[in-house]
Design an enzyme around this catalytic site. Structure first.
Site, PDB file in Angstrom:
ATOM      1  N   TYR A 101      64.203 -59.013  64.969  1.00 35.30           N
ATOM      2  CA  TYR A 101      63.723 -60.334  65.358  1.00 35.30           C
ATOM      3  C   TYR A 101      63.975 -60.525  66.844  1.00 35.30           C
ATOM      4  O   TYR A 101      65.066 -60.232  67.339  1.00 35.30           O
ATOM      5  CB  TYR A 101      64.453 -61.438  64.568  1.00 35.30           C
ATOM      6  CG  TYR A 101      64.092 -62.819  65.055  1.00 35.30           C
ATOM      7  CD1 TYR A 101      63.077 -63.545  64.450  1.00 35.30           C
ATOM      8  CD2 TYR A 101      64.737 -63.385  66.157  1.00 35.30           C
ATOM      9  CE1 TYR A 101      62.712 -64.798  64.924  1.00 35.30           C
ATOM     10  CE2 TYR A 101      64.379 -64.632  66.644  1.00 35.30           C
ATOM     11  CZ  TYR A 101      63.370 -65.334  66.013  1.00 35.30           C
ATOM     12  OH  TYR A 101      62.994 -66.564  66.487  1.00 35.30           O
ATOM     13  N   GLU A 189      57.820 -65.976  69.642  1.00 42.19           N
ATOM     14  CA  GLU A 189      58.615 -65.235  68.665  1.00 42.19           C
ATOM     15  C   GLU A 189      57.888 -63.972  68.202  1.00 42.19           C
ATOM     16  O   GLU A 189      56.692 -64.014  67.932  1.00 42.19           O
ATOM     17  CB  GLU A 189      58.851 -66.178  67.478  1.00 42.19           C
ATOM     18  CG  GLU A 189      59.719 -65.626  66.391  1.00 42.19           C
ATOM     19  CD  GLU A 189      59.812 -66.607  65.214  1.00 42.19           C
ATOM     20  OE1 GLU A 189      60.743 -67.426  65.216  1.00 42.19           O
ATOM     21  OE2 GLU A 189      58.960 -66.560  64.312  1.00 42.19           O
TER      22      GLU A 189
END
Ligand code: GDP
Ligand code: MN
Length: 380
Positions: A101, A189
């Site tokens: 992530y 993101e």
């Protein structure tokens, strides 16, 4: 404003972040065609503005173009969390070794953007934060200095990224920061950022939120807005330059000025009522704007009373009163309305309104009390 995965990944790609080869489609045949062009295995991904598409069945792997066509047809007929799938992304499938992530958002309490990363990618970061917060590495970015090299290295070390991927990871981190900064984003993101079986880093998913207040300097983004995901009344309001946000209560509010609109909502609540909306008609409200605003408020079926709170500064009360009267002539609402006008030309405004069927109030408290009573059926 949210933008789609394919749009976010295109932006990322401009900043040197590697993304899979692929294209967006809106029909099954197109999907087949793209799968043929790409050759080999592809992944078909629903383009809807919610997370967890994978779990909902909106992401499928296909081995052949025909399978791609069939899966595309299935996905295009789906609704994911209430949103219809109108577009799909066909990407070259990746062989995933590791999912990471990497994201940037604003940390309001630190008054700085924060870069976050975790070796536990692929799952939603909120889940990681809840269950294993120690797995999330955070570095705050000074907006004037930007992301420093040592910070990107700290992140790489923090997630125990193997050394051979550091160079590429650091370049991606810089690219993401620059994309975030240049786009006036509030979130950028990559989840997952994967290490492929042939040892490359690749951004498989992309998500961006753009600050609505900065859209005026990103006209190209404005075109990306997906109206399916917005409350239709909010879309309508934007057309007229009104700031409207629907809420759960039953007292419609029509106010000039954002601060005054907040105050009006507070005073309604203080008097045990619930506002049905936030609505700022802005300065110099013309009859046309007032009409549009009233129509929008009245389309909300929960609304049982309307409170018009106008402070005449540059905006003249008589002008607003004219707006209200002409709006009423056009719409003729059959619910109680309370007005409170103060400031420039308030007297003239009240005279104009005297002819209209509505309650008036001298103070905001009185206006709120009357509106609350009216919404509860106390005044016919
Ligand atoms: P989200 O569920 O909406 O966040 O959609 P993602 O694009 O993140 O995809 C969800 C998951 O599907 C990823 O975490 C991967 O595990 C898987 N996935 C996505 N693309 C590929 C791909 O090209 N190949 C493989 N094998 N899996 C993929
Ligand atoms: Mn994802």
């Amino acid at each position: 404003m949210k933008i789609h995965e394919y749009q976010a990944k295109q932006i990322f790609s401009h900043y040197g972040i590697p993304i899979p080869k692929g294209r967006v489609a809106s029909s099954a045949d197109e999907a087949k065609q793209i799968a043929e062009e790409l050759g080999g295995k592809v992944v078909i991904k629903a383009q809807v503005l919610v997370g967890g598409r994978g779990k909902a069945g909106g992401i499928r792997l296909a081995k052949h173009p025909n399978e791609a066509r069939d899966l595309a047809a299935q996905i295009l007929s789906m609704e994911i969390k209430g949103l219809p799938v109108r577009k799909i992304l066909i990407d070259e499938a990746a062989n995933i070794e590791t999912e990471i992530y990497l994201g940037i958002t604003n940390d309001r309490s630190a008054r700085k953007p924060v870069m976050m990363s975790s070796a536990a990618g692929g799952v939603e970061i909120e889940e990681v934060a809840r269950l294993t917060p120690e797995k999330i590495i955070k570095v705050h970015i000074d907006p004037l200095l930007g992301l420093r090299d040592y910070q990107a290295r700290d992140v790489a070390a923090g997630i125990d990224l193997p050394r051979e991927h550091w160079k590429s990871f650091i370049a991606i981190a810089h690219g993401l920061w620059q994309a975030y900064l240049d786009s006036d984003a509030t979130l950028a993101e990559i989840n997952p950022l994967v290490i492929t079986s042939d040892e490359r880093l690749l951004a498989l998913d992309g998500k961006m939120l753009i600050d609505d207040n900065a859209l005026f300097r990103h006209t190209d983004f404005a075109e990306m807005r997906d109206l399916d995901t917005e409350a239709p009344l909010e879309t309508e309001a934007r057309k007229y330059g009104l700031s409207y946000i629907k809420l759960e209560g039953d007292i419609g509010c029509l106010v000039n000025g954002a601060g005054l609109a907040m105050t009006t909502m507070d005073i309604i609540k203080l008097n045990h009522g619930e506002p049905a909306n936030f609505l700022d008609i802005g300065g110099g409200a013309s009859a046309e704007k007032v009409t549009a605003a009233l129509k929008i408020i009245l389309r909300d079926e929960n609304v049982k009373a309307i409170l018009l709170n106008v402070f005449g500064g540059i905006t003249r009360c008589d002008e607003v009163a004219h707006g209200i009267v002409s709006a009423l002539n056009e719409i003729k609402p059959n619910i109680p309305m309370v007005t409170r006008l103060v400031g420039t030309n308030a007297e003239e405004g009240r005279e104009i309104l005297a002819s209209a069927q509505m309650m008036t109030a001298q103070t905001l408290v009185e206006a709120a009390q009357k509106a609350v009573m009216a919404a509860k059926g106390g005044i016919a």
